[in-house]
Design a protein around this motif. Structure first.
Motif, short mmCIF file in Angstrom:
data_model
loop_
_atom_site.label_atom_id
_atom_site.label_comp_id
_atom_site.label_asym_id
_atom_site.label_seq_id
_atom_site.Cartn_x
_atom_site.Cartn_y
_atom_site.Cartn_z
N LEU A 1 0.70 -1.27 0.25
CA LEU A 1 0.11 0.42 -0.10
C LEU A 1 0.69 1.17 0.11
O LEU A 1 0.10 2.34 -0.43
N HIS A 2 1.98 1.16 0.56
CA HIS A 2 3.51 2.36 0.58
C HIS A 2 3.66 3.06 -0.81
O HIS A 2 3.80 4.14 -1.17
N LEU A 3 3.87 1.19 -1.05
CA LEU A 3 4.37 1.79 -2.30
C LEU A 3 3.69 1.89 -3.54
O LEU A 3 4.08 3.56 -3.65
N ALA A 4 2.17 1.70 -2.96
CA ALA A 4 1.40 2.02 -4.64
C ALA A 4 1.48 3.69 -4.22
O ALA A 4 1.23 4.33 -4.95
N ALA A 5 1.15 4.11 -2.66
CA ALA A 5 0.98 5.53 -2.60
C ALA A 5 1.99 6.61 -2.82
O ALA A 5 1.48 7.67 -3.86
N LEU A 6 3.49 5.93 -2.89
CA LEU A 6 4.31 6.82 -2.92
C LEU A 6 4.46 6.56 -4.45
O LEU A 6 4.39 7.71 -5.39
N GLY A 7 3.24 6.10 -5.65
CA GLY A 7 3.79 5.48 -7.18
C GLY A 7 2.59 6.83 -7.42
O GLY A 7 2.62 7.50 -8.39
N VAL A 8 1.84 6.50 -6.36
CA VAL A 8 0.89 7.93 -6.78
C VAL A 8 1.40 9.08 -7.01
O VAL A 8 0.75 9.93 -8.35
N VAL A 9 2.48 9.54 -5.36
CA VAL A 9 2.77 11.10 -5.71
C VAL A 9 4.09 11.07 -7.01
O VAL A 9 3.58 12.48 -7.73
N LEU A 10 4.33 10.24 -7.35
CA LEU A 10 5.61 10.48 -8.11
C LEU A 10 5.19 10.70 -9.62
O LEU A 10 5.07 11.01 -10.31
N THR A 11 4.06 9.26 -9.06
CA THR A 11 3.29 9.45 -11.09
C THR A 11 2.78 10.59 -10.95
O THR A 11 2.68 11.23 -12.20
N GLY A 12 1.93 10.90 -10.34
CA GLY A 12 0.81 12.08 -10.23
C GLY A 12 1.58 13.52 -10.52
O GLY A 12 1.74 14.75 -11.16
N SER A 13 3.29 13.89 -10.56
CA SER A 13 4.58 14.61 -10.21
C SER A 13 4.56 14.65 -12.16
O SER A 13 4.73 15.98 -12.71
N VAL A 14 4.94 13.74 -12.30
CA VAL A 14 5.71 13.52 -14.10
C VAL A 14 4.89 13.06 -15.04
O VAL A 14 4.84 13.79 -16.04
N PHE A 15 3.85 12.05 -14.40
CA PHE A 15 3.76 11.38 -15.66
C PHE A 15 1.60 12.17 -15.73
O PHE A 15 0.92 11.15 -15.38
N GLY A 16 1.85 13.16 -14.62
CA GLY A 16 0.08 13.70 -15.05
C GLY A 16 -0.25 13.98 -15.53
O GLY A 16 -0.30 13.70 -16.93
N HIS A 17 -1.60 14.32 -16.17
CA HIS A 17 -2.39 15.40 -16.93
C HIS A 17 -2.07 16.22 -17.88
O HIS A 17 -1.53 16.18 -19.45
N ASP A 18 -0.40 16.80 -18.08
CA ASP A 18 -0.39 17.29 -19.24
C ASP A 18 1.10 16.13 -20.44
O ASP A 18 1.40 16.33 -21.81
N PHE A 19 1.33 15.03 -19.12
CA PHE A 19 2.17 13.93 -19.83
C PHE A 19 0.78 12.77 -20.55
O PHE A 19 0.89 12.65 -22.45
N PHE A 20 0.13 12.90 -20.00
CA PHE A 20 -1.40 12.57 -20.98
C PHE A 20 -2.66 11.70 -20.24
O PHE A 20 -2.23 12.14 -18.22
N HIS A 21 -3.29 12.61 -20.98
CA HIS A 21 -5.07 12.02 -20.41
C HIS A 21 -6.08 11.69 -21.54
O HIS A 21 -5.74 11.84 -22.70
N ALA A 22 -7.29 11.24 -21.55
CA ALA A 22 -7.45 10.25 -22.00
C ALA A 22 -9.45 10.62 -21.49
O ALA A 22 -9.32 11.15 -20.59
N SER A 23 -10.08 11.42 -22.81
CA SER A 23 -11.90 11.65 -22.27
C SER A 23 -12.05 10.12 -21.64
O SER A 23 -12.28 9.56 -22.14
N GLY A 24 -12.92 10.62 -20.39
CA GLY A 24 -13.39 9.34 -19.45
C GLY A 24 -14.66 9.99 -18.64
O GLY A 24 -14.50 10.39 -17.78
N GLY A 25 -15.01 11.19 -19.67
CA GLY A 25 -16.64 11.54 -18.97
C GLY A 25 -16.15 12.80 -18.60
O GLY A 25 -15.35 13.63 -18.67
N PRO A 26 -17.04 13.22 -17.22
CA PRO A 26 -16.45 14.05 -16.77
C PRO A 26 -14.88 14.87 -16.39
O PRO A 26 -14.42 15.79 -15.63
N ILE A 27 -14.66 13.36 -15.40
CA ILE A 27 -13.30 13.70 -15.24
C ILE A 27 -12.02 12.64 -16.14
O ILE A 27 -11.77 11.69 -16.15
N PRO A 28 -11.29 13.78 -16.46
CA PRO A 28 -10.17 12.88 -17.89
C PRO A 28 -9.22 11.84 -16.98
O PRO A 28 -9.10 11.70 -16.02
N ILE A 29 -8.91 10.97 -17.84
CA ILE A 29 -8.59 9.66 -17.22
C ILE A 29 -7.11 9.78 -17.18
O ILE A 29 -6.20 10.32 -18.38
N THR A 30 -5.61 9.71 -16.16
CA THR A 30 -4.77 9.38 -16.22
C THR A 30 -4.09 8.83 -15.37
O THR A 30 -4.70 7.89 -14.94
#
Length: 460
Positions: free
Chosen positions: A14-43
């Motif tokens: 769980l902590h490894l996955a949580a750390l992955g969310v922090v780092l991935t959201g920082s580098v590979f977030g919305h500006d790196f990739f996003h797809a249409s997912g209704g009201p909330i874009p998928i990243t």
């Protein structure tokens, strides 16, 4: 740090996955990739967060994790999120293409979900080691990227959107994957701290690597060309040295620090107060921007006088400020702030959420600061645990010091990082005795020098 097999068996995904969310959201977030997912874009990071919540729910269902009773930090955080939720839905939450709703979801509710997982999952010393190592390495990556940005070595900047983005604000500074030098700088300060946390448990050879890595990060922080970030590094370093040195060395620190300030300020003072930073903005324009801050304060005070308790509504400042941009009595040209949001996180809360919102924010930050201080002083905990008290303190300094000059509450990933570190600290402090890794420092192998036992390099 030597990790026994028993520690490996306690490692939490769980902590490894949580750390992955922090780092991935920082580098590979919305500006790196996003797809249409209704009201909330998928990243990518949102998918990871969804997977983390499913994994956490499964762990709780099969009794691998135990829910814990709420404490003061939980109440304080839920108080802030609660008033934000109330303010959002009692005003026009669809304003400006759902701006208030988007801010509530991405800057608060998602970090809150991450906090809840990190705060309750069982944690071992290996989890803490992975977090400090990863954040320290991430700080080096951000520093090298920021240096490449400033030196215009664009071909080696990764991801490429950092230099190819249509967003030109702050271009020419070390803005990193956040496209914002303040977020980039605060993450580097946290990485700087994590690098130094390894000093007491490292060999002489590894300490040379620590010195080199921390020097790179310090240069990267300079590359943000942001005074509030520089100030944060100075304050965090000063507080860290003060807390981790022996009593006899504190007087020397005061004398050396005072002499350095007296000698350096005449040399660098003018350059610090006025210099060209953004590639597309001149030094005179930067100086003019700094002169707007008293005007922001005037606008905020006028808005506060009309709506003192609950403010104009979360996310509504961009619309509600317009009646307050002309002041016939003082002659202040408040209209100069027309195209800007508030440049102070505390004034932003005051105008949008009123005194109620500002007080809840101050209570949350105060409770976090107290938890950080109590953890650092707890000699029953191992050094690896206590250092996270310092880390949360550094994060609060970064959030608040930069918050005096910017609205840090809506900057990319800052709330996520704050809630992530706060969740770890709360986890350490509330772990049941059967799960606690609270090993006394006398039972662990640490260097014998007093300053090293405190978690900082010896001066001798």
């Amino acid at each position: 740090m030597k990790i026994p097999i028993s520690e490996l068996q306690k490692f939490s995904p769980l902590h490894l996955a949580a750390l992955g969310v922090v780092l991935t959201g920082s580098v590979f977030g919305h500006d790196f990739f996003h797809a249409s997912g209704g009201p909330i874009p998928i990243t990518i990071d949102r998918l990871l967060l969804g997977g983390l919540l499913v994994l956490a729910a499964w762990s709780w269902l099969i009794n691998r994790e135990n829910l814990r009773s709420p404490n003061s930090m939980d109440v304080a955080i839920f108080g802030v999120v609660g008033i934000l939720f109330f303010s959002t839905f009692t005003h026009d939450y669809k304003f400006s293409n759902n701006l208030p709703l988007s801010r509530l979801l991405f800057f608060y509710l998602m970090p809150l979900a991450l906090y809840l997982v990190v705060r309750t999952a069982k944690m071992s010393r290996l989890d803490l080691a992975v977090v400090t190592f990863a954040l320290g390495g991430f700080g080096v990556y951000l520093a090298l990227t920021g240096i490449a940005e400033v030196k215009q070595f664009h071909s080696i900047v990764f991801p490429g959107y950092i230099v190819n983005s249509s967003t030109r604000e702050f271009f020419g500074r070390g803005r990193g994957p956040f496209l914002n030098p303040v977020s980039n700088g605060v993450f580097q300060v946290i990485g700087f701290c994590c690098i130094w946390f390894w000093w007491p448990r490292s060999s002489q050879r590894v300490r040379f690597l620590i010195l080199g890595a921390s020097a790179i990060v310090a240069i990267g922080i300079y590359a943000t060309l942001t005074r509030s970030v520089w100030m944060t590094l100075i304050l965090v370093s000063g507080v860290g040295m003060w807390l981790t040195t022996s009593q006899s060395q504190k007087g020397t620190l005061v004398i050396v620090g005072t002499l350095a300030a007296i000698l350096l300020f005449p040399v660098v003072g003018d350059k610090v107060l006025s210099f060209k930073r953004d590639k597309d903005v001149s030094a005179s324009q930067m100086s003019e921007s700094a002169q707007l801050r008293p005007l922001f304060f005037s606008v905020a005070m006028r808005m506060f006088e009309d709506r003192p308790m609950l403010g104009c509504g979360f996310g509504q400042y961009a619309r509600e400020k317009y009646p307050y941009l002309q002041d016939a009595y003082t002659g202040k040209q408040l209209s100069k702030t027309r195209g800007y949001l508030q440049h102070n996180v505390f004034l932003a809360y005051l105008t949008e959420l009123g005194l109620a919102g500002l007080m809840l924010l101050m209570v949350m930050l105060g409770v976090m600061a107290r938890s950080a201080w109590v953890l650092w002083l707890d000699q029953k905990k191992s050094l690896a645990h206590r250092q996270f008290g310092l880390l949360l303190g550094a994060m609060l300094l970064g959030y608040s010091v930069n918050g005096m000059f910017h609205d840090t509450s809506i900057m990319p990933m800052l709330n996520t990082l704050l809630f992530f570190i706060a969740g770890i600290v709360n986890n350490i402090q509330t772990a049941p005795a059967s799960e606690s890794e609270a090993i006394s420092e006398s039972a662990t192998t640490v260097p014998t020098h007093p300053s090293q036992r405190r978690g900082f390099p010896a001066t001798s």
